[in-house]
Each structure stands twice: as structure tokens, then as C-alpha cells.
Motif scaffolding. Sequence first.
Motif, PDB file in Angstrom:
ATOM      1  N   LEU A   1       2.758   7.524   4.785  1.00 58.74           N
ATOM      2  CA  LEU A   1       3.732   8.066   4.306  1.00 58.74           C
ATOM      3  C   LEU A   1       4.571   7.771   3.043  1.00 58.74           C
ATOM      4  O   LEU A   1       5.185   8.387   2.659  1.00 58.74           O
ATOM      5  N   GLY A   2       2.952   7.115   2.384  1.00 58.77           N
ATOM      6  CA  GLY A   2       3.549   6.829   1.030  1.00 58.77           C
ATOM      7  C   GLY A   2       3.000   8.389   0.335  1.00 58.77           C
ATOM      8  O   GLY A   2       3.968   8.267  -0.916  1.00 58.77           O
ATOM      9  N   MET A   3       2.614   8.860   0.557  1.00 52.72           N
ATOM     10  CA  MET A   3       2.780  10.364  -0.031  1.00 52.72           C
ATOM     11  C   MET A   3       3.194  11.042   0.294  1.00 52.72           C
ATOM     12  O   MET A   3       3.961  12.195  -0.293  1.00 52.72           O
TER      13      MET A   3
ATOM     14  N   VAL B   1       0.907  -1.309   0.280  1.00 50.39           N
ATOM     15  CA  VAL B   1      -0.138  -0.131   0.258  1.00 50.39           C
ATOM     16  C   VAL B   1       1.192   0.799  -0.094  1.00 50.39           C
ATOM     17  O   VAL B   1       0.939   2.119  -1.019  1.00 50.39           O
ATOM     18  N   ARG B   2       1.469   1.383   0.394  1.00 47.29           N
ATOM     19  CA  ARG B   2       3.149   2.812   0.762  1.00 47.29           C
ATOM     20  C   ARG B   2       3.398   2.652  -0.731  1.00 47.29           C
ATOM     21  O   ARG B   2       3.561   3.399  -1.118  1.00 47.29           O
ATOM     22  N   GLU B   3       3.931   1.524  -1.009  1.00 50.02           N
ATOM     23  CA  GLU B   3       4.547   1.598  -2.693  1.00 50.02           C
ATOM     24  C   GLU B   3       3.779   2.141  -3.615  1.00 50.02           C
ATOM     25  O   GLU B   3       4.264   3.295  -3.950  1.00 50.02           O
ATOM     26  N   ILE B   4       2.671   1.553  -3.290  1.00 47.85           N
ATOM     27  CA  ILE B   4       1.223   2.440  -3.988  1.00 47.85           C
ATOM     28  C   ILE B   4       0.893   3.542  -3.892  1.00 47.85           C
ATOM     29  O   ILE B   4       0.917   4.671  -4.870  1.00 47.85           O
ATOM     30  N   ALA B   5       1.293   3.879  -2.953  1.00 50.65           N
ATOM     31  CA  ALA B   5       0.230   5.724  -2.639  1.00 50.65           C
ATOM     32  C   ALA B   5       1.618   6.657  -3.106  1.00 50.65           C
ATOM     33  O   ALA B   5       1.140   7.260  -3.054  1.00 50.65           O
ATOM     34  N   THR B   6       3.050   5.716  -3.103  1.00 53.69           N
ATOM     35  CA  THR B   6       3.774   6.939  -3.567  1.00 53.69           C
ATOM     36  C   THR B   6       3.449   7.552  -5.231  1.00 53.69           C
ATOM     37  O   THR B   6       3.980   8.356  -4.977  1.00 53.69           O
ATOM     38  N   ALA B   7       2.997   6.762  -5.701  1.00 51.61           N
ATOM     39  CA  ALA B   7       3.115   7.162  -7.546  1.00 51.61           C
ATOM     40  C   ALA B   7       1.395   7.547  -7.487  1.00 51.61           C
ATOM     41  O   ALA B   7       0.981   8.648  -8.115  1.00 51.61           O
ATOM     42  N   ASP B   8       0.527   6.819  -6.167  1.00 52.10           N
ATOM     43  CA  ASP B   8      -0.890   7.329  -6.383  1.00 52.10           C
ATOM     44  C   ASP B   8      -1.649   7.536  -5.561  1.00 52.10           C
ATOM     45  O   ASP B   8      -1.448   5.968  -4.855  1.00 52.10           O
TER      46      ASP B   8
ATOM     47  N   TRP C   1      -1.061  16.902  -2.083  1.00 59.83           N
ATOM     48  CA  TRP C   1      -1.297  17.805  -0.864  1.00 59.83           C
ATOM     49  C   TRP C   1      -2.892  17.708  -1.065  1.00 59.83           C
ATOM     50  O   TRP C   1      -3.412  17.354  -0.472  1.00 59.83           O
ATOM     51  N   ARG C   2      -3.812  17.856  -2.291  1.00 62.04           N
ATOM     52  CA  ARG C   2      -5.110  17.909  -1.586  1.00 62.04           C
ATOM     53  C   ARG C   2      -5.354  16.013  -1.349  1.00 62.04           C
ATOM     54  O   ARG C   2      -6.486  16.038  -0.671  1.00 62.04           O
ATOM     55  N   ASN C   3      -4.564  15.321  -1.625  1.00 62.20           N
ATOM     56  CA  ASN C   3      -4.669  13.881  -1.732  1.00 62.20           C
ATOM     57  C   ASN C   3      -4.594  13.609   0.253  1.00 62.20           C
ATOM     58  O   ASN C   3      -5.062  13.282   0.444  1.00 62.20           O
ATOM     59  N   ALA C   4      -3.152  14.144   0.058  1.00 60.81           N
ATOM     60  CA  ALA C   4      -3.239  14.325   1.877  1.00 60.81           C
ATOM     61  C   ALA C   4      -4.235  14.709   2.424  1.00 60.81           C
ATOM     62  O   ALA C   4      -4.568  14.166   4.127  1.00 60.81           O
ATOM     63  N   ARG C   5      -4.326  15.767   2.541  1.00 58.69           N
ATOM     64  CA  ARG C   5      -5.000  16.649   3.230  1.00 58.69           C
ATOM     65  C   ARG C   5      -6.756  15.971   2.895  1.00 58.69           C
ATOM     66  O   ARG C   5      -7.041  16.073   4.334  1.00 58.69           O
ATOM     67  N   THR C   6      -6.877  15.887   1.961  1.00 58.29           N
ATOM     68  CA  THR C   6      -8.425  14.535   2.095  1.00 58.29           C
ATOM     69  C   THR C   6      -8.429  14.210   2.989  1.00 58.29           C
ATOM     70  O   THR C   6      -9.784  13.561   3.807  1.00 58.29           O
ATOM     71  N   HIS C   7      -7.240  12.952   2.638  1.00 63.15           N
ATOM     72  CA  HIS C   7      -7.277  11.608   3.910  1.00 63.15           C
ATOM     73  C   HIS C   7      -7.355  12.074   5.360  1.00 63.15           C
ATOM     74  O   HIS C   7      -7.868  11.674   6.010  1.00 63.15           O
ATOM     75  N   THR C   8      -6.587  12.852   5.889  1.00 67.16           N
ATOM     76  CA  THR C   8      -7.022  13.640   7.244  1.00 67.16           C
ATOM     77  C   THR C   8      -7.954  14.473   7.408  1.00 67.16           C
ATOM     78  O   THR C   8      -7.972  14.192   8.442  1.00 67.16           O
ATOM     79  N   LEU C   9      -8.766  14.394   6.637  1.00 68.64           N
ATOM     80  CA  LEU C   9      -9.907  15.125   7.183  1.00 68.64           C
ATOM     81  C   LEU C   9     -10.964  14.814   7.700  1.00 68.64           C
ATOM     82  O   LEU C   9     -10.868  14.622   8.263  1.00 68.64           O
ATOM     83  N   TYR C  10     -10.427  13.008   6.682  1.00 65.77           N
ATOM     84  CA  TYR C  10     -12.254  12.178   7.079  1.00 65.77           C
ATOM     85  C   TYR C  10     -11.405  10.769   7.837  1.00 65.77           C
ATOM     86  O   TYR C  10     -11.655  10.517   9.244  1.00 65.77           O
ATOM     87  N   GLU C  11      -9.468  11.275   8.281  1.00 64.93           N
ATOM     88  CA  GLU C  11      -9.055  10.256   9.576  1.00 64.93           C
ATOM     89  C   GLU C  11      -8.106  11.534  10.353  1.00 64.93           C
ATOM     90  O   GLU C  11      -7.669  11.886  10.307  1.00 64.93           O
ATOM     91  N   PRO C  12      -9.036  12.169  10.868  1.00 65.18           N
ATOM     92  CA  PRO C  12      -8.398  13.194  11.450  1.00 65.18           C
ATOM     93  C   PRO C  12      -7.362  12.832  12.931  1.00 65.18           C
ATOM     94  O   PRO C  12      -7.962  11.707  13.483  1.00 65.18           O
TER      95      PRO C  12
END
Length: 400
Positions: free
Chosen positions: A246-248, A76-83, A365-376
Motif C-alpha cells: 500500500l505504501g508503494m 512501515v507504510r509511511e516509509i514505503a511511500t518514499a522508499d 514499478w520495479r520495487n513493487a514487482r520484485t516484492h510481489t514476485l518474492y511474495e506471490p
Amino acid sequence: MGVALALSGSASKAHWLRVARETADDLATDAVAREQAGKPPFDEVSRLREAGLLTLLVPAALGGGDGDWPTACAVVREIATADGAIGQLLGCHYFLSWSARFFTDPAAAGLEERSAADGWCWGGGLARQETELTLIRNTQGFVLSGRQSFAAGVLVADRLAVRAVPAGTGEPLAVVVDPALDGVTVDGDTDPFGQRLAAGGSVEFDAVPVAAEDVLGSLAVDEDVLSPRTALLSPVGRLLSVQLRLGMAEGVLAEAREYSRTGHSHWHPDRPVGSPQDPQVLTAYGELTVFTRSASALADQAGEAVAAGLARGEDLTYDEYADISVLVAMAEAAASRAAQESTARALDIIGARSASSRLGFDRFWRNARTHTLYEPVAHRLRDVGDYFLNGAHPPFVLPV
């Protein structure tokens, strides 16, 4: 896949990491265009399926890749580095498809065998909802009704794992549903500014039939019902969120570094700001590397603790579960800071050119911020503080 199934231990993990890197490289080639198009990720799921990644956690005897949970986290971490969105989609698939093991092994074996044979992608969510889905018993089993909002992966899912409450009991249960059944309506109504390819949406259930064998088990938080082993479902799932963040962070730093190394800079009257010789750039890269490496080290500790807890099985105690859950919460907090700092400050390092939609740096940035909003992360910090100060066990909280 035949060669992969014959592997075991470190050789198996090395194989799957190699497959994940190849898949991530493939996803990276058109990541910007795909993210901007924002279409449901059927093609991306096909890439994961063809690589064998959807069946990684299924035992070899049931037709899967025979991978373990640490390997799934690394993938999952490896895939997240790209997307990051596809990383979340895959992580949710792993969590939901694997959750049956925490309730009843016979049901898990049957589900996993069918999932591997048909290459199912799983979506849905087991987290508490403001308005719970309801189960009503009938002569054939149950019928499921209600609406689940912000469910993960539902736009492309072949099976849904959801949380529902039988009428009159109040005890939440984990339920598996075929989204192709009459009465199931999937709606991609979330329209987030990030994680647009994570295939999230809402699902409406209108008297959908549910067989008794598709009711996996209880999600009650009462310690008389919830065993320490089943409670591990919470930190196991949240560890995937750690790896995703971490991947992001690693992905944006790798792309920004490549951009800096190619000699790109933005104009400044005194020096080429953004160049590899700019002291501010060097300091920024140094700080972000420290944030990310520190979070990675904490994630490794949390991963080892989760693996040890899984190995303990039914012998796991509530105190041991609490130690594991708190360590994962610490890793979540560190990974959240690494992701948010890296994805935001990378834009400053690159300068005005980062505003170009063609480069696509904003997606991190948009991906990381969205994820941390859903998982505060604030809730996790509170749990860590309460455990440190008062010895309180963290609550049983599911990530999706």
C-alpha cells in the motif's frame, strides 16, 4: 526519545507517525540517486536508528519506544511511500526482532533489551527453505551449518533470525545468530532489478556456534506443537507485506499527481495528454484511487483483527486464527493489485517522460514487482477460496 517514551496510546502512535513522516521526507529527497547507486543501505539504517524507529516495538521499560504492532505497520507504510526498499528493510526488522515474543517471553525480554541498547538492525528469515539449515548439538550448545538464500536485510544486519532443523528431529526451530561470528559469510548475490536497497542476500553458516538460549522455539506446523498464539506469527508478518504494498501504491500516486499538477504533459495532436484536464488521466487516477482506498480499508480490517488476536493471547482458538489469517490474505490480494496497477499505470499517465531515469518513476514499478514476485499473491487467493468453499484453515506460512 525521552519524551516519546513517556507517551502512550493514541499520543504515542501520533508521535511515531510524525517521526515516520519526517524520516520519509528525508528519504524522499535523495531516493532516486540512492536507488540508482544501489549501495548497501548503511546510511539509510543510520537514519532509521537516529529517528528511534529501530526500537519502536521494544517496551519502554527495556529502553525502547513502547510502540504497538498497529503503529509499526503504519510506520512501515509511511516509509514505503518514499522508499519501498527501506520500507521492506524496516518491516523485516520489526518482524524478526519481535518474533521472539511468540516463543519465550524471558528470552524475548533479554534480546529486546540488548537490541534497544545497541540499536540492532535485524535480518534473515524464518520461512521454509528448499535446503534447510542444520543444527548439531555439542557440549556447548549447537553448531549451525548450511546456506540460506534470499535472506532479507542481511547486508546490514546486526543480528540474524533464521530457521534451522536439528539433526535427526525434523522439527524446525527459530535461531538467533550474530553475523560477526566466525563461520558466517554474507553474500549480496541476489542482484534483483527492484528492492535493491532492501539489503537482501545469501548467508553461509560453517559450523557457527549457537548457545542454547539463542534457540527461540519451534516453527513446526503440527497443531500439537504450534499454538494458535504462535501461529499468529504468520498473519502478523504478512500484514507488514500488505502495508508495504500500500505504501508503494500511495507513494507513486502522490509523486505522479504532483507531476501532473505542475503542468507536465506529453504531446498529442488533439489535446495535451497527461494534463489535469485529460479525461483519460482523470479516469485513470479515479480507478487507481479506488483500488488503493479499497485495499486500505481491507488492510484496516485485517489490522484490527490481528490486534484483537494478539490481545486474546493464549485464549486464541484455531478457528479464530483461521479467520484472522484469511482476512490478512484478502488484504494481501487487494494490496498487491493496488501496488501493481498503480506503479505500472502511473507510467502511462505520465507518458514518455516516465522513461527518464532522472525522474525515477520506474523504481516504484520495479520495487513493487520484485516484492510481489518474492511474495506471490496466488497462494493467498487459493487459501481464501479453500476457506470460503471448504472451511479449510490456511497453512502456517511465514513471509521471510
